[in-house]
Design a protein around this motif. Structure first.
Motif, PDB file in Angstrom:
ATOM      1  N   CYS A  73      15.775  22.599  22.991  1.00  0.00           N
ATOM      2  CA  CYS A  73      15.446  24.133  23.502  1.00  0.00           C
ATOM      3  C   CYS A  73      16.982  24.705  23.914  1.00  0.00           C
ATOM      4  O   CYS A  73      17.611  23.704  24.603  1.00  0.00           O
ATOM      5  CB  CYS A  73      14.596  24.210  24.512  1.00  0.00           C
ATOM      6  N   HIS A  84       9.213  27.977  28.190  1.00  0.00           N
ATOM      7  CA  HIS A  84       9.625  26.722  28.439  1.00  0.00           C
ATOM      8  C   HIS A  84       8.499  25.546  28.741  1.00  0.00           C
ATOM      9  O   HIS A  84       8.453  24.647  29.584  1.00  0.00           O
ATOM     10  CB  HIS A  84      10.726  26.590  29.521  1.00  0.00           C
ATOM     11  N   CYS A 117      17.508  25.743  26.545  1.00  0.00           N
ATOM     12  CA  CYS A 117      17.581  25.446  28.324  1.00  0.00           C
ATOM     13  C   CYS A 117      18.136  23.889  28.179  1.00  0.00           C
ATOM     14  O   CYS A 117      18.469  23.637  29.478  1.00  0.00           O
ATOM     15  CB  CYS A 117      16.492  25.874  28.707  1.00  0.00           C
ATOM     16  N   HIS A 163      10.152  22.708  23.843  1.00  0.00           N
ATOM     17  CA  HIS A 163       9.587  23.892  24.577  1.00  0.00           C
ATOM     18  C   HIS A 163       9.109  24.959  23.644  1.00  0.00           C
ATOM     19  O   HIS A 163       9.428  24.927  22.302  1.00  0.00           O
ATOM     20  CB  HIS A 163      10.441  24.164  25.334  1.00  0.00           C
TER      21      HIS A 163
HETATM   22 ZN    ZN Z   1      13.248  25.331  27.448  1.00  0.00          ZN
END
Ligand code: ZN
Length: 324
Positions: free
Chosen positions: A174, A164, A176, A181
């Protein structure tokens, strides 16, 4: 007393692997089961407990130092609590307490990138190194920092999330929730997305053929195979994965000055091109004095998680017993 064995568990989104390991790293019993993800958090813990029982059949409990568990989760290491977990419904659950109430061994949990790094440092590609960065390329991109002879987990245990690192402001999303990332370029979903596009564009590419003509059936493994066979589209996609990995590593090498980068995970271990291209980026771009860093494939393969988790259990046992 120096117990002869430790148990390591590597818990993933699709499977739970367990192993009974000797001190020198030999895994003497192994067990693999599917992760009962749909059956809920307690079923997952039950499967972990059953896997522990499987691998210690025939061994006296007194011979076992403890259980180490690598999880695809953000673990508060000091409190041994699962704080965040994207792939399994176990965040907030007292996984360690539930297991210890049933197996009567000390249990130590850690993030699976950290256990992989620890495994490689004890028995694999990073044996005897003091400073290295571990990167695991798979569905997600994980890893760990091993600095000054030990895992560096950061203030709460969440450190080492090399997947990340931001490569492009406002880049592709991403998993997340962030953007641009490393994982947005190098995780399995990104490789598959690129491959589907390329299969429609490159006439004569083997990508569509490898998937039996169905572009939707292309897997990241097929792209790796195509790249390893010299297929133009495959080389382009995996070369770009290597370039993006290299860009992320230039930053890490500049900041941390490690001796080596160990590249593991299903994708990382099977595609030499990724490692070559990442190493070339570091050679070209890292600050002076740091370019001798070696970029090497992990050596333990599927066993890294189990071996690292078991090694963690030994380490904890020995520090409790004052054996260090
Ligand atoms: Zn990420």
């Amino acid at each position: 007393m120096r117990s002869a064995y430790a148990i390591g568990l590597d818990v993933g989104g699709t499977r739970i692997a367990a192993g009974l390991m000797e001190r020198k790293g030999r895994i003497v019993h192994e067990s693999k089961v599917s992760t009962p993800k749909e059956a809920g958090p307690f079923a997952i813990v039950d499967a972990m407990i059953a896997a522990i029982g499987d691998v210690m059949a025939g061994v006296q409990p007194s011979e076992v130092a403890g259980v180490g568990i690598g999880l695809p989760a953000q673990i508060d290491f000091a409190h041994q609590s699962v704080e965040y977990c994207t792939n399994l419904p176990i965040a907030g659950l007292d996984v360690r307490g539930l297991i210890m109430s049933r197996v009567k061994f000390p249990v130590t949990m850690d993030n699976d990138g950290h256990t992989a790094a620890f495994g490689e440092s004890c028995f694999g590609a990073a044996k005897s190194l003091r400073d290295f960065v571990m990167i695991t390329l798979g569905t997600g991109v994980g890893g760990g920092l091993f600095l000054e002879g030990r895992i560096n987990r950061g203030s709460r245990g969440f450190g080492g999330e090399v997947g990340h690192v931001v490569l492009e402001v406002s880049g592709p999303p991403c998993p997340c929730g962030g953007r641009g990332h490393l994982e947005s370029y190098a995780g399995r979903p990104a490789i598959i997305r690129e491959a589907r596009e390329a299969a429609g564009t490159y006439r004569g590419s083997s990508l569509a053929r490898r998937a039996g003509g169905d572009i939707e059936a292309i897997t990241a493994e097929m792209v790796v195979e195509a790249a390893n066979a010299g297929d133009k589209a495959g080389v382009e996609i995996m070369g770009r994965v290597g370039d993006m990995l290299g860009e992320a590593l230039v930053g890490l090498v500049n900041v941390l000055n490690p001796q080596a980068i160990v590249v593991g995970g299903g994708i990382g271990e099977s595609c030499p091109l990724v490692i070559e291209r990442a190493a070339a980026r570091i050679q070209d771009e890292a600050l002076a004095g740091r370019r001798d860093v070696r970029v090497v494939p992990a050596l333990l393969g599927n066993d890294a998680g189990v071996a690292g988790a078991a090694a963690l259990a030994f380490e904890d046992h020995d520090s409790r017993e004052g054996l260090h």
